[in-house]
Motif scaffolding. Structure first.
Motif, PDB file in Angstrom:
ATOM      1  N   LEU A  72     110.303  27.561 126.607  1.00  0.00           N
ATOM      2  CA  LEU A  72     109.900  28.852 126.051  1.00  0.00           C
ATOM      3  C   LEU A  72     110.243  28.950 124.565  1.00  0.00           C
ATOM      4  O   LEU A  72     109.473  29.529 123.786  1.00  0.00           O
ATOM      5  N   VAL A  73     111.360  28.385 124.164  1.00  0.00           N
ATOM      6  CA  VAL A  73     111.702  28.366 122.737  1.00  0.00           C
ATOM      7  C   VAL A  73     110.663  27.545 121.976  1.00  0.00           C
ATOM      8  O   VAL A  73     110.190  27.962 120.915  1.00  0.00           O
ATOM      9  N   SER A 100     107.603  29.522 121.635  1.00  0.00           N
ATOM     10  CA  SER A 100     107.779  30.642 120.698  1.00  0.00           C
ATOM     11  C   SER A 100     107.633  30.192 119.247  1.00  0.00           C
ATOM     12  O   SER A 100     107.283  30.983 118.377  1.00  0.00           O
ATOM     13  N   LYS A 101     107.874  28.929 118.987  1.00  0.00           N
ATOM     14  CA  LYS A 101     107.784  28.400 117.619  1.00  0.00           C
ATOM     15  C   LYS A 101     106.399  27.843 117.299  1.00  0.00           C
ATOM     16  O   LYS A 101     106.137  27.475 116.166  1.00  0.00           O
ATOM     17  N   LEU A 119     103.168  31.586 125.097  1.00  0.00           N
ATOM     18  CA  LEU A 119     103.906  32.721 125.645  1.00  0.00           C
ATOM     19  C   LEU A 119     102.934  33.839 125.986  1.00  0.00           C
ATOM     20  O   LEU A 119     101.963  34.066 125.259  1.00  0.00           O
ATOM     21  N   LYS A 147     105.690  38.517 123.410  1.00  0.00           N
ATOM     22  CA  LYS A 147     106.555  38.136 122.291  1.00  0.00           C
ATOM     23  C   LYS A 147     107.890  37.596 122.809  1.00  0.00           C
ATOM     24  O   LYS A 147     108.396  38.056 123.836  1.00  0.00           O
ATOM     25  N   ALA A 148     108.443  36.639 122.071  1.00  0.00           N
ATOM     26  CA  ALA A 148     109.727  36.040 122.451  1.00  0.00           C
ATOM     27  C   ALA A 148     110.826  37.094 122.532  1.00  0.00           C
ATOM     28  O   ALA A 148     111.750  36.968 123.332  1.00  0.00           O
ATOM     29  N   SER A 149     110.700  38.137 121.742  1.00  0.00           N
ATOM     30  CA  SER A 149     111.703  39.208 121.757  1.00  0.00           C
ATOM     31  C   SER A 149     111.593  40.079 123.006  1.00  0.00           C
ATOM     32  O   SER A 149     112.493  40.868 123.299  1.00  0.00           O
ATOM     33  N   THR A 179     117.423  37.341 124.505  1.00  0.00           N
ATOM     34  CA  THR A 179     115.994  37.065 124.592  1.00  0.00           C
ATOM     35  C   THR A 179     115.708  35.629 124.151  1.00  0.00           C
ATOM     36  O   THR A 179     116.575  34.965 123.564  1.00  0.00           O
ATOM     37  N   ILE A 180     114.488  35.194 124.391  1.00  0.00           N
ATOM     38  CA  ILE A 180     114.057  33.878 123.917  1.00  0.00           C
ATOM     39  C   ILE A 180     114.127  33.846 122.394  1.00  0.00           C
ATOM     40  O   ILE A 180     114.505  32.836 121.797  1.00  0.00           O
ATOM     41  N   GLU A 181     113.818  34.952 121.761  1.00  0.00           N
ATOM     42  CA  GLU A 181     113.926  35.027 120.292  1.00  0.00           C
ATOM     43  C   GLU A 181     115.369  34.795 119.847  1.00  0.00           C
ATOM     44  O   GLU A 181     115.620  34.068 118.871  1.00  0.00           O
ATOM     45  N   ALA A 209     116.052  31.104 120.149  1.00  0.00           N
ATOM     46  CA  ALA A 209     115.331  30.365 119.105  1.00  0.00           C
ATOM     47  C   ALA A 209     115.983  30.548 117.739  1.00  0.00           C
ATOM     48  O   ALA A 209     116.108  29.592 116.968  1.00  0.00           O
TER      49      ALA A 209
END
Length: 141
Positions: free
Chosen positions: A22-23, A26-27, A73, A76-78, A128-130, A133
């Motif tokens: 997931l990271v 997200s990038k 995703l 959003k990662a957040s 979160t994933i954010e 990351a």
């Protein structure tokens, strides 16, 4: 309870691979192929596809089929918590207290584990994933 870990442990393979995938997603500004994700994480492509299918079923990942398809995703990662990832595979195998021979301790053990699980998930939900990351660069990733 699915995760009992020691300091420095990444937990079960499915969990840390899911988080790391997931990271990566997200990038990425575009869809990512499963073999690219698998190679980056050092895991088998079949294994990452199973994980991504689980994350897709939990609506954390979008899957696009076909030659130009891949994974992204779903939000959003957040907006994806580590707790969401923990719960993505569904309910793990548990032992209901009424299914074991009675010793008088079953309800208490069940209550202790339920409280521990609640606190554990509370911690997971606070990241979160954010967050993961953003912190990755601090540790050399």
């Amino acid at each position: 309870m699915q995760l009992l870990i020691q300091s420095g442990d990444l937990g079960p393979s499915w969990f840390h691979v899911s988080l790391r995938a997931l990271v990566l997603l997200s990038k990425s500004d575009s869809l990512m192929k499963s073999h690219v994700i698998a190679e980056a994480l050092g895991v088998d492509t079949t294994y990452i596809r199973k994980i991504l299918a689980s994350l897709s079923k939990a609506q954390l990942v979008t899957t696009v089929s076909g030659r130009y398809g891949g994974y992204a995703l779903s939000k959003k990662a957040s907006d994806i918590t580590v707790g969401d990832v923990y719960r993505a595979p569904g309910k793990g195998q548990t032992t209901p207290y009424w299914s074991v021979p009675k010793t008088g301790t079953e309800k208490m053990i069940s209550m202790i584990l339920a409280k521990a699980e609640e606190q554990f998930q509370s911690v997971l939900n606070s990241y979160t994933i954010e967050d993961v990351a953003q912190q990755a660069h601090l540790f050399g990733s």
